[in-house]
Design a protein around this motif. Structure first.
Motif, PDB file in Angstrom:
ATOM      1  N   CYS A 143       0.837  -1.209   0.000  1.00  0.00           N
ATOM      2  CA  CYS A 143       0.000   0.000   0.000  1.00  0.00           C
ATOM      3  C   CYS A 143       0.869   1.256   0.000  1.00  0.00           C
ATOM      4  CB  CYS A 143      -0.940  -0.004   1.205  1.00  0.00           C
ATOM      5  SG  CYS A 143      -1.947  -1.475   1.371  1.00  0.00           S
ATOM      6  N   ARG A 144       1.935   1.250  -0.768  1.00  0.00           N
ATOM      7  CA  ARG A 144       2.906   2.341  -0.723  1.00  0.00           C
ATOM      8  C   ARG A 144       2.315   3.682  -1.099  1.00  0.00           C
ATOM      9  NH1 ARG A 144       8.640  -0.079  -2.815  1.00  0.00           N
ATOM     10  NH2 ARG A 144       8.367  -2.212  -2.068  1.00  0.00           N
ATOM     11  N   ASP A 145       1.307   3.674  -1.952  1.00  0.00           N
ATOM     12  CA  ASP A 145       0.743   4.936  -2.425  1.00  0.00           C
ATOM     13  C   ASP A 145      -0.458   5.403  -1.615  1.00  0.00           C
ATOM     14  OD1 ASP A 145       2.630   4.979  -4.478  1.00  0.00           O
ATOM     15  OD2 ASP A 145       1.352   3.754  -5.792  1.00  0.00           O
ATOM     16  N   ARG A 146      -0.833   4.650  -0.608  1.00  0.00           N
ATOM     17  CA  ARG A 146      -1.940   5.077   0.246  1.00  0.00           C
ATOM     18  C   ARG A 146      -1.506   6.237   1.135  1.00  0.00           C
ATOM     19  NH1 ARG A 146      -6.158   1.329   0.497  1.00  0.00           N
ATOM     20  NH2 ARG A 146      -6.202   0.290  -1.546  1.00  0.00           N
ATOM     21  N   ARG A 147      -2.474   7.070   1.527  1.00  0.00           N
ATOM     22  CA  ARG A 147      -2.156   8.307   2.233  1.00  0.00           C
ATOM     23  C   ARG A 147      -1.423   8.056   3.543  1.00  0.00           C
ATOM     24  NH1 ARG A 147      -7.002  12.404   2.939  1.00  0.00           N
ATOM     25  NH2 ARG A 147      -6.768  12.247   0.670  1.00  0.00           N
ATOM     26  N   TRP A 148      -1.861   7.060   4.315  1.00  0.00           N
ATOM     27  CA  TRP A 148      -1.220   6.827   5.613  1.00  0.00           C
ATOM     28  C   TRP A 148       0.243   6.443   5.434  1.00  0.00           C
ATOM     29  CZ3 TRP A 148       1.033   2.555   8.069  1.00  0.00           C
ATOM     30  CH2 TRP A 148       1.282   2.734   9.435  1.00  0.00           C
ATOM     31  N   VAL A 149       0.535   5.610   4.433  1.00  0.00           N
ATOM     32  CA  VAL A 149       1.911   5.177   4.204  1.00  0.00           C
ATOM     33  C   VAL A 149       2.761   6.338   3.695  1.00  0.00           C
ATOM     34  CG1 VAL A 149       3.390   3.600   2.913  1.00  0.00           C
ATOM     35  CG2 VAL A 149       1.183   2.800   3.788  1.00  0.00           C
ATOM     36  N   THR A 150       2.227   7.136   2.792  1.00  0.00           N
ATOM     37  CA  THR A 150       3.012   8.268   2.278  1.00  0.00           C
ATOM     38  C   THR A 150       3.318   9.263   3.393  1.00  0.00           C
ATOM     39  OG1 THR A 150       0.963   9.391   1.581  1.00  0.00           O
ATOM     40  CG2 THR A 150       2.110   8.050  -0.065  1.00  0.00           C
ATOM     41  N   ARG A 151       2.401   9.421   4.345  1.00  0.00           N
ATOM     42  CA  ARG A 151       2.689  10.301   5.482  1.00  0.00           C
ATOM     43  C   ARG A 151       3.844   9.755   6.305  1.00  0.00           C
ATOM     44  NH1 ARG A 151      -3.036  10.969   6.459  1.00  0.00           N
ATOM     45  NH2 ARG A 151      -2.837   9.524   8.206  1.00  0.00           N
ATOM     46  N   GLN A 152       3.873   8.437   6.492  1.00  0.00           N
ATOM     47  CA  GLN A 152       4.983   7.834   7.229  1.00  0.00           C
ATOM     48  C   GLN A 152       6.301   8.030   6.480  1.00  0.00           C
ATOM     49  OE1 GLN A 152       4.401   6.552  10.362  1.00  0.00           O
ATOM     50  NE2 GLN A 152       2.353   7.312   9.915  1.00  0.00           N
ATOM     51  N   ARG A 153       6.268   7.933   5.174  1.00  0.00           N
ATOM     52  CA  ARG A 153       7.496   8.062   4.380  1.00  0.00           C
ATOM     53  C   ARG A 153       8.049   9.480   4.416  1.00  0.00           C
ATOM     54  NH1 ARG A 153       6.547   4.822  -1.211  1.00  0.00           N
ATOM     55  NH2 ARG A 153       8.792   5.201  -1.373  1.00  0.00           N
TER      56      ARG A 153
END
Length: 205
Positions: A73-83
């Motif tokens: 789920c790399r492009d999901r909002r929660w993951v992008t916020r973590q990145r």
């Protein structure tokens, strides 16, 4: 009479749902919940092996889910916020230098427990490697922190028994655990927000 009934109801809830709460709390809050579980195991709310198993299983399942989020789920909002968090790049640097050791140790390091499996999921680490190391690390982590809470329970019990009768002691320990969890959660959120703000100017420099 009403106070006694409330105490019994609270105790009954701990007996019925305590291990479920410990399973969830170990996965999404961390060692504070597990130490609290050790305290309650010492009070006989549930067994010590049960508390250790619930803590280890909760940690394992949560980290597998976070790893899967990073991988699929790399492009999901929660993951992008973590990145976007400074800690994410620090995790990847440590992972590159000590891959297996870091996978084992990250849950013992304050401030990166949740973000680490997400970051590992975005890396080239094989899922089978993460799974194998995660099983061992979760068991060690759950056993160690539950044992710490259980051992500390001797001191808590000694103090509370001087102040309160036994049934009330269980309720007080349960309330102590809940209040401690809330306090630690709020402090961690504030520290994480402050660390991110402090590190952003360094990155832009």
């Amino acid at each position: 009479m009403a106070a006694g009934r409330r105490n019994l109801n609270f105790h009954a809830l701990l007996l019925r749902y305590g291990l479920v709460a410990l399973f969830l709390g170990a996965g999404f809050e961390g060692e504070t919940v597990v130490v609290g579980g050790g305290l309650l195991a010492h009070r006989g709310v549930f067994s010590l092996p049960g508390a250790m198993a619930a803590s280890s299983a909760g940690s394992f399942v949560a980290d597998q889910l976070f790893f899967a989020a990073g991988r699929y789920c790399r492009d999901r909002r929660w993951v992008t916020r973590q990145r976007e968090r400074p800690a994410f790049s620090r995790v990847l640097r440590m992972l590159e230098r000590y891959p297996v050791a870091f996978i084992f140790a990250f849950r013992f390091i304050y401030g990166i427990r949740t973000i680490s499996p997400v970051a590992i999921g975005t890396s080239q680490v094989r899922g089978s490697v993460f799974l194998a190391v995660n099983v061992v690390a979760a068991i060690v982590w759950g056993v160690v922190f539950t044992a710490i809470g259980y051992a500390f329970g001797h001191e808590v019990e000694r103090v509370l028994h001087r102040l309160l009768p036994s049934p009330t002691t269980v309720v007080v320990v349960g309330a102590f655990v809940v209040v401690s969890l809330i306090a630690v959660h709020l402090v961690r959120r504030r520290l994480a927000a402050r660390n991110d703000v402090d590190r952003r100017p360094e990155q832009g420099a």
